[in-house]
Structure formats: C-alpha cells, structure tokens
Scaffold this motif. Structure first.
Motif, PDB file in Angstrom:
ATOM      1  N   ARG A  73       0.856  -1.185   0.000  1.00 48.17           N
ATOM      2  CA  ARG A  73       0.000   0.000   0.000  1.00 48.17           C
ATOM      3  C   ARG A  73       0.891   1.234   0.000  1.00 48.17           C
ATOM      4  O   ARG A  73       1.938   1.266   0.656  1.00 48.17           O
ATOM      5  CB  ARG A  73      -0.959   0.007   1.184  1.00 48.17           C
ATOM      6  N   SER A  74       0.472   2.217  -0.721  1.00 47.87           N
ATOM      7  CA  SER A  74       1.280   3.434  -0.851  1.00 47.87           C
ATOM      8  C   SER A  74       1.303   4.211   0.451  1.00 47.87           C
ATOM      9  O   SER A  74       0.261   4.588   0.976  1.00 47.87           O
ATOM     10  CB  SER A  74       0.733   4.314  -1.968  1.00 47.87           C
ATOM     11  N   ARG A  75       2.495   4.427   0.965  1.00 45.54           N
ATOM     12  CA  ARG A  75       2.672   5.252   2.162  1.00 45.54           C
ATOM     13  C   ARG A  75       3.060   6.671   1.779  1.00 45.54           C
ATOM     14  O   ARG A  75       2.810   7.599   2.518  1.00 45.54           O
ATOM     15  CB  ARG A  75       3.738   4.644   3.069  1.00 45.54           C
ATOM     16  N   HIS A  76       3.722   6.791   0.645  1.00 48.79           N
ATOM     17  CA  HIS A  76       4.182   8.101   0.187  1.00 48.79           C
ATOM     18  C   HIS A  76       3.781   8.298  -1.275  1.00 48.79           C
ATOM     19  O   HIS A  76       4.604   8.150  -2.172  1.00 48.79           O
ATOM     20  CB  HIS A  76       5.698   8.227   0.352  1.00 48.79           C
ATOM     21  N   PRO A  77       2.516   8.647  -1.505  1.00 45.94           N
ATOM     22  CA  PRO A  77       2.089   8.905  -2.884  1.00 45.94           C
ATOM     23  C   PRO A  77       2.932  10.021  -3.500  1.00 45.94           C
ATOM     24  O   PRO A  77       3.205  11.024  -2.845  1.00 45.94           O
ATOM     25  CB  PRO A  77       0.628   9.337  -2.742  1.00 45.94           C
ATOM     26  N   GLY A  78       3.363   9.822  -4.688  1.00 45.50           N
ATOM     27  CA  GLY A  78       4.210  10.806  -5.354  1.00 45.50           C
ATOM     28  C   GLY A  78       5.693  10.511  -5.225  1.00 45.50           C
ATOM     29  O   GLY A  78       6.518  11.146  -5.875  1.00 45.50           O
ATOM     30  N   ALA A  79       6.051   9.548  -4.407  1.00 47.11           N
ATOM     31  CA  ALA A  79       7.473   9.230  -4.215  1.00 47.11           C
ATOM     32  C   ALA A  79       8.089   8.658  -5.495  1.00 47.11           C
ATOM     33  O   ALA A  79       9.281   8.864  -5.742  1.00 47.11           O
ATOM     34  CB  ALA A  79       7.654   8.257  -3.058  1.00 47.11           C
ATOM     35  N   CYS A  80       7.285   7.973  -6.293  1.00 41.14           N
ATOM     36  CA  CYS A  80       7.804   7.430  -7.560  1.00 41.14           C
ATOM     37  C   CYS A  80       8.210   8.554  -8.503  1.00 41.14           C
ATOM     38  O   CYS A  80       9.270   8.499  -9.130  1.00 41.14           O
ATOM     39  CB  CYS A  80       6.761   6.546  -8.226  1.00 41.14           C
ATOM     40  N   LEU A  81       7.367   9.570  -8.580  1.00 40.06           N
ATOM     41  CA  LEU A  81       7.665  10.715  -9.436  1.00 40.06           C
ATOM     42  C   LEU A  81       8.931  11.431  -8.957  1.00 40.06           C
ATOM     43  O   LEU A  81       9.781  11.818  -9.766  1.00 40.06           O
ATOM     44  CB  LEU A  81       6.480  11.683  -9.455  1.00 40.06           C
TER      45      LEU A  81
END
Length: 109
Positions: A73-81
């Motif tokens: 589950r995403s804990r840090h949305p936007g971390a991929c970007l």
C-alpha cells in the motif's frame, strides 16, 4: 574463559576523520524522499560528502506501490515521481542539489 571484550568496530565518522585512512568508504543508501528518517540521515551525511573518502551511492526505494512492487500500500504517494525526477537530475550531474532540495522541502510524512 574469554576475559577480554572483542574490539568494537570503528564508526565511519572516526575513520573519515583519521588522516591515515586512505581506502574509500562506500555507503549504499536506499531511501524515499518523503521518509522523515531518510531525511534525517541525508542531513547527517551532507557534511561528509566530497573529499572525505566517503562515497554515497543513492538507491531509490519509494514507498509507493505505483512503481515499487514490494510495497503493498502506498505510504508516500508521489514518491515514484520524485525518484524518477532525481534520476533525471543525476543524468544532468545535479543529483546532490536536487536531492537536497527534495529532502529540505520535506514532502508528506
């Protein structure tokens, strides 16, 4: 019976401060720009960059399931970007400047 304590490992900070220490020390760090613990580590290592014998090799480990299949589950949305942008900055030889800014700005905790 063993009466002597085994020697304690020398902390990296002491090795780098010792002028007789010549072999380079490589530290591979897996981090996420939105992680508060990663931010703290980054700030601690900044003074040791360049000319100290410490080579920091950053590896991206975003806690975002959008690009990291190990994260359920995403804990840090936007971390991929952010990780992708840092890779682009590295290609332009501006990684340190870019990563410092990302860590300084914080992101979501």
């Amino acid at each position: 019976a063993y009466s002597r304590q085994p020697p304690k490992p020398t902390p990296a900070c002491e090795l780098l401060a010792d002028p007789s220490f010549t072999p380079p020390l490589t530290l591979v760090i897996y981090s996420d720009f939105q992680c508060p613990h990663c931010r703290t580590l980054d700030r601690s290592l900044r003074p040791l960059r360049g000319g100290t014998g410490l080579r920091v090799v950053p590896r991206h480990y975003p806690l975002d399931s959008a690009c990291n299949p190990q994260v359920k589950r995403s804990r840090h949305p936007g971390a991929c970007l952010q990780a992708r942008a840092a890779i682009c900055a590295a290609a332009q030889e501006r990684y340190d400047e870019f990563s410092d800014r990302l860590f300084d700005e914080g992101g979501a905790d």
